[in-house]
Structures are given as structure tokens and as C-alpha cells.
Design an enzyme around this catalytic site. Structure first.
Site, mmCIF file in Angstrom:
data_model
loop_
_atom_site.group_PDB
_atom_site.id
_atom_site.type_symbol
_atom_site.label_atom_id
_atom_site.label_comp_id
_atom_site.label_asym_id
_atom_site.label_seq_id
_atom_site.Cartn_x
_atom_site.Cartn_y
_atom_site.Cartn_z
ATOM 1 N N ASP A 140 5.696 16.377 -1.538
ATOM 2 C CA ASP A 140 6.860 17.237 -1.371
ATOM 3 C C ASP A 140 6.850 18.355 -2.418
ATOM 4 O O ASP A 140 6.562 18.134 -3.594
ATOM 5 C CB ASP A 140 8.126 16.383 -1.530
ATOM 6 C CG ASP A 140 9.393 17.132 -1.214
ATOM 7 O OD1 ASP A 140 9.533 17.573 -0.061
ATOM 8 O OD2 ASP A 140 10.249 17.269 -2.106
ATOM 9 N N GLU A 184 -10.658 6.587 -6.387
ATOM 10 C CA GLU A 184 -10.918 5.227 -6.862
ATOM 11 C C GLU A 184 -10.960 4.224 -5.707
ATOM 12 O O GLU A 184 -11.429 3.098 -5.870
ATOM 13 C CB GLU A 184 -9.836 4.786 -7.854
ATOM 14 C CG GLU A 184 -9.819 5.555 -9.159
ATOM 15 C CD GLU A 184 -8.611 5.210 -10.027
ATOM 16 O OE1 GLU A 184 -8.485 5.824 -11.106
ATOM 17 O OE2 GLU A 184 -7.799 4.348 -9.614
#
Length: 562
Positions: free
Chosen positions: A221, A272
Site C-alpha cells: 500500500d 529467502e
């Protein structure tokens, strides 16, 4: 912040790292999707109960608007705790079960992340209010002394995007009038200070928290609003208006170059995981500034709102498509396409607005018309839906990802006339009712044609549904092979079978027609005019309106295998 041991991420773990590039993503506004316990508010168990519907629709992923603890000062975008679920919406265990069930159905999960501001009920802000001036707790936010001998005036004249001053004065722990804090949006949404390392660290923890629970991606956002040069902003030469972000990198509040240091950190976290978590940026910036947000070193994808803002016009559509495919190529990402979301007038209504009221999707013209007393009953609803289906079928054929908003597959119009006492959007209240706000596109969905909430829940809904919602109920449309829902299901199923390389080849066309070919020998013809046009010879795979004698009617789109 509440944390529990997550369930296994589910069967989609280790799946294709590029799944998002041409995905069909369905936005769920949780409070208005499905209510499982009859309290009038949609919830996570409600979403889980409707997974068969989502799977039959044929989407690849859901994007959940905020479901975090919140006072709902801004529809959940005022977040109390980034690592928990609003108890009115469910629990972390409910979230885990929902995610596992969506994954089992082959549907991935994208969640909203709101990094520009917290709520004023967040533990950090509570701590800041109890702390003295210049304390580490206040350093996580943007606090300033007021002007004048007693500090009674705001630090500057900057205005909130929701109306009124962008500064709010606090009461100090000793009860005296104190400093002011900055809020680009509602006063209940204090802006974070992204020059503070503690803010960086906490959001990295949040990203890992949800990724560990099986979340496949994040919608970011106000991605262009985190980094700020408050000293420059306070010199009186700037406003908070995002339309000023045309030069890029110069505005003190929007689209600053240093924001990309944040997303480089986030990208390391995303990578990751196997596959890497995806992200899509909500950015309102100059076009040449978009690719950096969407780069592989950054968030990876950025929203393109240009079709949402375009009139139903072939020239505008072609320009938007060409420009955004070029931007996607520059970033190495895929483009995104969208016509409706939780912030704008639904496109089935925009495209049917009376002449002279405007049709732009960002909401200014449409909202002005609604405020003047317009209601979907006064719209040319048939034409609006016809155009919306034509535009959607064109959009679903484009290379890139398609973002759909809950209810558009039902052809839902905007709810224009909501009593003032029932409205919830802070835009409406902070602007003295001079802007009608966004409640009209957030009214809960109709699942059945009967009942106090048309199947949304047992005992009503948090925003009142109009009686005519019964005609759009999902169960009614499921039984109708000619319904808008059936059309969306066919289009999404075909899209899965036809999508290939992210390429298109424009074909010769004239007047009101756009015509392009996609790899694999299928063509897309969109007729923006009113007179029928000849289709190329071949098999009509799908059309938004009946094709007769090889001619595509006006305001319609067809997919043709040639």
C-alpha cells in the site's frame, strides 16, 4: 504482537517462481465477502467456506485487503498489529486453515501490507504518546513542535489527502498541549518515520512472519510514500497532492529515490523463500518512474491503473496497452491490468454513467455524479455492463496479470445512495460530505436472492445492501448459463488454456476497432463502436455479446482462433 506456530505452507510451496506473471488475481475485501458467524462482518472462515466458488471461478490467487486488528477508521488500512488478525474477522489459526485450503485448491494468497502508517492504537504509537519529546518512541513517527509562541499552530499548512490538516496535536503525559504528528491520510493513521532503523527491522520481521505462514506475496500500500524529506516539505512550496509527482524524485513526500533502499531490503527477504515471495506496488508515479518499483531488485511488479482511468475509447486503450507493455519490458516484470477495486466506482457503473458526467475510473467524475444524487437506477445499466464485459474480455487477453475485484464477476454496479448515517469512509466525513467516498464499492456481496443479507451472513451486513442486489446473487447466476458469472468463468478457463508468451501483435484495424493476435493463433477483436464489424474467419472461442453472421456487435469483444 501475537504469534502462533503456523501450519505447513501447503502444496504450492516450491511451485513455479513465475506464477504471478500472467496470473488472474481476485481481490477480496474481507469485511464484505462472506460472514460465517452472522455478526454482519465478513471473516476468514467465510472466505474458507467460499473456496469452491473461487476455484470454479478459475482464479490463480486471492489478494486480501487488510484483515489486521483495526478500529476501521479507514477500512482496515489503519493497522493496530501487523502480525495478528482482527478478532472480528478471525484468528491466526483461521488464517492458517484458510491458506492451507486455498493452496489445496490451487489458489495462492497475497496479503496487503501497509508500511506508510500504523493506526493510532498501535502499541508503538501508544508508547510514543506516553513518552517525552525527542524520545526513541516518538522517533518511530514524525513528531514536530507547533508554530507560534505556544505551539498552537500546526508545523505547516500541509493538508491530509482525506481533508483537513496533515498534522494532529497530542496531549502530553502531564496533560498539557504538546507536539504534533504527521498523517498523510486520516488522523488515526500516523505516518511512520522510515529514516528510523527500528521501523525497517520490524517490517522485515512482519514479512517473514506472513511468508512463514505460507503467504505467496504482498500488495504494498502507498509504496511510493514511505520516505520523506520533511524539511523540504515544510517550506511552503509543496502540497501532499500525489498529482504533483510528475518529475519524480523531487517531491519531498512522494516517490523519493531513497524509498528503493527499503524495497531492496524486502527483496532479500522475499528471495529467502522457495519460490521467492512476489510483491506488487501500489504506486501513483510518473510513468518513467514505475520500472524501478517493478524491477527484480525491488518489489517485482507494480500496479498499472491506466485502463481504470481510461474512457471506453479505442485510442485511449491502445495507448495505455502499448505504454504499459513497454514499461513492463523495461523493468523485466509483467504488466498488471485492473478496472475495479475497493477505492473506485465499479466499472459496470462507470461505463453506463449518463452523458456528460464522465467515465474516468479514478473516481473523480463518477464520484461527483454520485454525490449529485446519481444512483445506479439512473445509469444505463445495460450499456454499462455490456461495455464492462467487453473491456474485461479484452483485458483478460492481454499479456500480464489481471486483477479482478470481488463482485465484478457478478456484474455488480456501484451502490450510489447510502444514507449518511450508514457511511463509513473517512473521506466522506473529513471533507464535509463534499466527496461521497468509497463505500459504494464495498457493500457486501449477494450470494442468495433472499434473506436479510442475501446470503452474506445470517443477520444483516455492516453496509446495507439495496433490494436490487437480489438480481445479482451468485446462486442465481450459477444456474444461468448466460449470466455474467458464467461469462467470467468461461473467460478465465479459456485464458488458462490460451496464455503463452507475453507478447501481442497488433493487426490492421480501423475506426472503433482494436485487433491483436496472441501467440498460439488466437486473435482478440474489440469493437468500441455501436455498429457491427466483421470478425476474421475462424472459430469464435468466446464473445462478450452474441455473434451473428460472422459479425461482432457494437461495444463487444471476441476471441477468435484463426
Amino acid at each position: 504482537m501475537t504469534e502462533t506456530q503456523p501450519l505447513d505452507a501447503g502444496p504450492l510451496a516450491g511451485a513455479d517462481a513465475d506464477w504471478w506473471r500472467q496470473a488472474a488475481v481476485y481481490q477480496i475485501y474481507p469485511r464484505s465477502f462472506a460472514d460465517s458467524n452472522g455478526d454482519g462482518i465478513g471473516d476468514l472462515n467465510g472466505i474458507t467456506s467460499r473456496i469452491p466458488y473461487l476455484a470454479e471461478l478459475g482464479i490463480d490467487a486471492v489478494w486480501l485487503s487488510p484483515f489486521y486488528p483495526s478500529a476501521l477508521a479507514d477500512g482496515g488500512y489503519d493497522v493496530d498489529d501487523y502480525r495478528d488478525v482482527d478478532p472480528r474477522i478471525g484468528t491466526l489459526s483461521n488464517f492458517d486453515r484458510m491458506t492451507a485450503a486455498l493452496h489445496a485448491a490451487g489458489i495462492r494468497v497475497i496479503v496487503d501490507i501497509v508500511p506508510n502508517h500504523t493506526s493510532d492504537r498501535h502499541a508503538w504509537f501508544t508508547e510514543a504518546l506516553a513518552a517525552p519529546k525527542d524520545s526513541p518512541a516518538r522517533g518511530r513517527y514524525i513528531f514536530r513542535d507547533g508554530r507560534g509562541p505556544d505551539g498552537a499552530l500546526p508545523p505547516d499548512g500541509l493538508q491530509s489527502l482525506f481533508g483537513g490538516s496533515a498534522w494532529e496535536r497530542v496531549t502530553e503525559p502531564d496533560g498539557s498541549p504538546g507536539q504534533w504528528y504527521f498523517h498523510l491520510f486520516a488522523k488515526e493513521q500516523p505516518d511512520l518515520n522510515w529514516d528510523n532503523p527500528k521501523v525497517h527491522e520490524d517490517f522485515l520481521t512482519t514479512l517473514r512472519f506472513w511468508s512463514d505462514r505460507g503467504v505467496d506475496g504482498f500488495r504494498v500500500d502507498v509504496a511510493h510514500g514511505l520516505k520523506k524529506d520533511m524539511a523540504a516539505a515544510q517550506n511552503g512550496l509543496w502540497t501532499t497532492d500525489p498529482d504533483e509527482v510528475l518529475r519524480g524524485g523531487e517531491h519531498p513526500l512522494w516517490d523519493r529515490d531513497e524509498v528503493h533502499t527499503v524495497y531492496a531490503e524486502w527483496r532479500k527477504v522475499f528471495n529467502e523463500y522457495t519460490p521467492p515471495r512476489m510483491a506488487v506496488a501500489e504506486v501513483w508515479v510518473a510513468p518513467h518512474r514505475v520500472p524501478r518499483y517493478a524491477s527484480a531488485e525491488g518489489l517485482g511488479q507494480a500496479f498499472n491503473f491506466d485502463l481504470l482511468k481510461a474512457d471506453f475509447n479505442p485510442g485511449q486503450f491502445r495507448t495505455v496497452i502499448e505504454n504499459n507493455l513497454a514499461l513492463a519490458a523495461a523493468s523485466g516484470a509483467s504488466s498488471t491490468w485492473v478496472f475495479s477495486n475497493h477505492d473506485v466506482v465499479r466499472h459496470a457503473t462507470r461505463y453506463g454513467l449518463p452523458n456528460g458526467t464522465g467515465r474516468r475510473g479514478l473516481g473523480t467524475d463518477g464520484l461527483d455524479w454520485l454525490l449529485a444524487g446519481g444512483d445506479p437506477g439512473e445509469v444505463d445499466a445495460e450499456r454499462g455492463l455490456r461495455r464492462a464485459k467487453a473491456a474485461t474480455l479484452l483485458m483478460l487477453a492481454l499479456p500480464g496479470s489481471a486483477y479482478l475485484y470481488q463482485g465484478e464477476e457478478l456484474g455488480l454496479p456501484e451502490v450510489g445512495q447510502i444514507p449518511a448515517a450508514d457511511r463509513q469512509d473517512p473521506i466522506y466525513f473529513r471533507n464535509g460530505a463534499n466527496e461521497v467516498g468509497r463505500d459504494g464499492c464495498r457493500v457486501p456481496l449477494p450470494w442468495e436472492p433472499t434473506g436479510t443479507s442475501f446470503g452474506f451472513g445470517a443477520d444483516g451486513s455492516h453496509l446495507l445492501q439495496p433490494a436490487w442486489f437480489r438480481d445479482y446473487a451468485a446462486s442465481v447466476q450459477t444456474a444461468d448459463a448466460g449470466s455474467t458469472l458464467a461469462f467470467y468463468r468461461r473467460a478465465l478457463a479459456l485464458r488458462h488454456r490460451l496464455q503463452g508468451a507475453e507478447e501481442l501483435d497488433w493487426q490492421a484495424s480501423s475506426g472503433d476497432v482494436l485487433h491483436f493476435a496472441r501467440p498460439g493463433g488466437w486473435h482478440v477483436v474489440a469493437n468500441f463502436g455501436e455498429a457491427p464489424v466483421e470478425l476474421p474467419e475462424g472459430e469464435v472461442l468466446l464473445a462478450s455479446a452474441p455473434v451473428e453472421g460472422g459479425k461482432l456487435p457494437g461495444e463487444a469483444t471476441a476471441w477468435v482462433r484463426v
